[in-house]
Design an enzyme around this catalytic site. Structure first.
Site, PDB file in Angstrom:
ATOM      1  N   ASN A  37      -6.004  -3.928  -8.081  1.00 56.13           N
ATOM      2  CA  ASN A  37      -5.306  -2.966  -7.221  1.00 56.13           C
ATOM      3  C   ASN A  37      -6.078  -2.613  -5.955  1.00 56.13           C
ATOM      4  O   ASN A  37      -5.880  -1.554  -5.366  1.00 56.13           O
ATOM      5  CB  ASN A  37      -4.987  -1.682  -8.013  1.00 56.13           C
ATOM      6  CG  ASN A  37      -4.136  -1.961  -9.228  1.00 56.13           C
ATOM      7  OD1 ASN A  37      -3.158  -2.707  -9.149  1.00 56.13           O
ATOM      8  ND2 ASN A  37      -4.512  -1.385 -10.363  1.00 56.13           N
ATOM      9  N   ARG A  38      -6.953  -3.503  -5.546  1.00 56.96           N
ATOM     10  CA  ARG A  38      -7.763  -3.313  -4.345  1.00 56.96           C
ATOM     11  C   ARG A  38      -8.696  -2.102  -4.438  1.00 56.96           C
ATOM     12  O   ARG A  38      -9.232  -1.652  -3.428  1.00 56.96           O
ATOM     13  CB  ARG A  38      -6.888  -3.182  -3.088  1.00 56.96           C
ATOM     14  CG  ARG A  38      -6.118  -4.457  -2.744  1.00 56.96           C
ATOM     15  CD  ARG A  38      -7.084  -5.604  -2.440  1.00 56.96           C
ATOM     16  NE  ARG A  38      -6.405  -6.813  -1.992  1.00 56.96           N
ATOM     17  CZ  ARG A  38      -6.089  -7.832  -2.789  1.00 56.96           C
ATOM     18  NH1 ARG A  38      -6.374  -7.759  -4.071  1.00 56.96           N
ATOM     19  NH2 ARG A  38      -5.508  -8.906  -2.307  1.00 56.96           N
TER      20      ARG A  38
END
Length: 214
Positions: A191-192
């Site tokens: 999810n970065r």
């Protein structure tokens, strides 16, 4: 214009937590380097990007090979009269970066570069194959030349000149050691929300450890 907005990858291989890191960034770099060497399938794990500030005021990055590292710093070799050598002479503040894609890891090192001792440069130069030694002599690195034939002819002439003889290290060729003042470790996460740990050198030569937001 080519649209690259759909180029995405989820990073899920590892994590970087304060509970499992050493107090010294060199120890963590050593761990990551050898994990990449042993498990990462990277052909040249010692390939790194060196960024300098040129005389024109612009930063410039290029890939070189790390040849040694220890608690004192990170060593690479080059022509001192090259564009990067002149830039370092004018401004010794440089940045090194490693991106080990298969391990989803990046290391960014800010530091000051200075020439290694002549002994260090001599010892490494002596370890190189003769072709690499002659190449260092033949190339006026970063200078404009008329054609590839210029380099080939110079190399041919040097091969004749040094046939059966010891090849001396050019005085304008040698090592730089980059003494780190800041080292950031980046581990890709889902999810970065990546893990980023920064080590900053303090006045007492201890390292301040901080987590950065992704």
């Amino acid at each position: 214009m080519k649209d690259l907005s759909n180029y995405r990858k989820s990073y899920e291989k590892s994590e970087l937590l304060e509970s499992n890191i050493p107090e010294d960034p060199i120890n963590l770099f050593n761990r990551w380097f050898h994990e990449t060497e042993d498990l990462g399938g990277v052909e040249e794990v010692n390939a790194m990007t060196v960024a300098t500030i040129g005389l024109d005021g612009f930063p410039k990055s290029r890939v070189v090979l790390l040849k040694k590292f220890n608690e004192e710093g990170f060593i690479f070799f080059t022509n001192y009269d090259s564009e990067k050598g002149i830039a370092i002479q004018n401004n010794p503040n440089v940045c090194l970066s490693f991106f080990w894609h298969s391990m989803e890891r990046q290391v960014i090192i800010k530091g000051m570069a200075q020439k290694t001792s002549e002994t260090v440069s001599d010892n490494y130069f002596d370890s190189r194959p003769d072709g690499s030694k002659l190449g260092a002599i033949a190339s006026d690195q970063s200078r404009v030349i008329a054609s590839r034939a210029v380099l080939d002819q110079k190399l041919f002439e040097l091969e004749q000149q040094y046939a059966g003889k010891e090849i001396p290290r050019p005085t304008n060729w040698g090592g730089y050691i980059v003494s780190p003042v800041e080292v950031e470790f980046w581990q890709g996460r889902p999810n970065r929300l990546h893990d980023r740990i920064r080590y900053t050198l303090q006045e007492d030569f201890s390292w301040k450890i901080e987590r950065l937001s992704s």
